[in-house]
Write a protein that holds these residues in place. Structure first.
Motif, PDB file in Angstrom:
ATOM      1  N   LEU A 183      23.493 -70.686  20.899  1.00  0.00           N
ATOM      2  CA  LEU A 183      23.499 -71.349  19.602  1.00  0.00           C
ATOM      3  C   LEU A 183      22.714 -70.491  18.613  1.00  0.00           C
ATOM      4  N   LYS A 184      23.387 -70.089  17.557  1.00  0.00           N
ATOM      5  CA  LYS A 184      22.752 -69.302  16.505  1.00  0.00           C
ATOM      6  C   LYS A 184      22.708 -70.124  15.219  1.00  0.00           C
ATOM      7  N   VAL A 185      21.548 -70.124  14.592  1.00  0.00           N
ATOM      8  CA  VAL A 185      21.374 -70.789  13.292  1.00  0.00           C
ATOM      9  C   VAL A 185      20.921 -69.713  12.319  1.00  0.00           C
ATOM     10  N   GLU A 186      21.794 -69.391  11.380  1.00  0.00           N
ATOM     11  CA  GLU A 186      21.543 -68.298  10.450  1.00  0.00           C
ATOM     12  C   GLU A 186      21.691 -68.785   9.015  1.00  0.00           C
ATOM     13  N   PRO A 187      20.953 -68.186   8.084  1.00  0.00           N
ATOM     14  CA  PRO A 187      21.049 -68.620   6.683  1.00  0.00           C
ATOM     15  C   PRO A 187      22.375 -68.222   6.052  1.00  0.00           C
ATOM     16  N   LEU A 188      22.876 -69.052   5.160  1.00  0.00           N
ATOM     17  CA  LEU A 188      24.073 -68.704   4.401  1.00  0.00           C
ATOM     18  C   LEU A 188      23.747 -67.567   3.433  1.00  0.00           C
ATOM     19  N   PRO A 189      24.722 -66.744   3.097  1.00  0.00           N
ATOM     20  CA  PRO A 189      24.453 -65.594   2.226  1.00  0.00           C
ATOM     21  C   PRO A 189      23.805 -65.955   0.892  1.00  0.00           C
ATOM     22  N   ASP A 190      24.180 -67.103   0.332  1.00  0.00           N
ATOM     23  CA  ASP A 190      23.625 -67.493  -0.969  1.00  0.00           C
ATOM     24  C   ASP A 190      22.360 -68.333  -0.847  1.00  0.00           C
TER      25      ASP A 190
END
Length: 267
Positions: A183-190
């Motif tokens: 499970l990866k939780v990554e920030p959205l580009p904006d």
């Protein structure tokens, strides 16, 4: 509920000695209504007291279907909740849906009559791919269980930070390594939220699938707030807190200094 009080007098009453007034309270305030009225006769006065029990406080019984042992409450009142309650929170997007559900801790009884925590609770994440417009294929759902420590990582995650969790359901068993969940939780580009991406590789059934869903900042805030609330319950601390009494705490501190907070500072 109706109460009616009637007071009759054969003698003329002095209005100054018996000043009846009219009182009213709106029915829509949720606390019932009380009204007091005065008759127009001078020699005869009637007092009416009406009290309607508010429907808000009315306790309705829970009924269970004959074919289903689960309760189906028609209204929730304090002290009448069923033994088990199921809750969850869902986020629906174009390509997938995410459902978040808490699972309570487990306890075991000791010979002394006490109860001990045997397993901490967790939060179950269920990912389902989209099968059409506003339709999701829950038969293909993939699940991922968050431990209390992993929940803490999500709570502390910053807007520009990311985290990753790896699970092997068969770790320590003969099938170890055959099922891999990441499970990866990554920030959205904006910076408006986070991506939740669950990848599952299952060699037992020849499955390799990845389901991702964007979670906005507002939606993530709701999750963090729910996580903060439920964490002490997942640890089982609510069960311990409900048994604390002042006299028991004082007796324990005096009998066993190992657990006494004062003992550490008085050494």
């Amino acid at each position: 509920m109706m109460l009616q009080l009637q007071c009759l007098s054969s003698q003329t009453l002095n209005p100054k000695l018996c000043p009846f007034h009219s009182l009213s309270n709106s029915k829509g305030n949720g606390f019932g209504s009380i009204s007091v009225t005065e008759s127009t006769s001078i020699k005869k006065k009637k007092l009416y007291v009406k009290c309607r029990q508010s429907e808000y406080y009315e306790q309705k019984s829970f009924s269970a279907s004959p074919s289903n042992s689960s309760y189906a409450p028609t209204d929730v009142a304090v002290g009448t909740l069923p033994t088990r309650v199921y809750v969850g929170h869902s986020i629906y997007k174009g390509k997938a849906a995410l459902t978040v559900e808490p699972r309570g801790p487990e306890f075991v009884s000791l010979d002394s009559g006490a109860v001990k925590l045997s397993r901490e609770g967790f939060v179950m994440l269920q990912f389902a791919p989209a099968a059409g417009v506003r339709q999701y294929d829950w038969s293909r759902k993939q699940v991922f269980s968050l431990s209390v420590t992993e929940i803490g990582s999500l709570v502390a995650l910053g807007a520009r930070e990311s985290c990753e969790f790896f699970h092997d359901p068969f770790k320590g068993k003969s099938e170890e390594g055959k099922v891999r969940k990441v499970l990866k939780v990554e920030p959205l580009p904006d910076g408006s939220g986070h991506f939740f991406n669950l990848s599952v590789q299952n060699k037992l059934i020849n499955l390799d699938e990845s389901i991702y869903i964007p979670v906005t900042r507002a939606e993530y805030t709701v999750l963090v707030s729910a996580f903060n609330f439920i964490l002490p319950y997942l640890l089982g601390w609510h069960a311990y807190a409900s048994t604390i009494r002042a006299d028991d705490t004082a007796r324990t501190n005096n009998a066993n200094p190992r657990y006494g907070g004062d003992y550490e500072w008085n050494r």
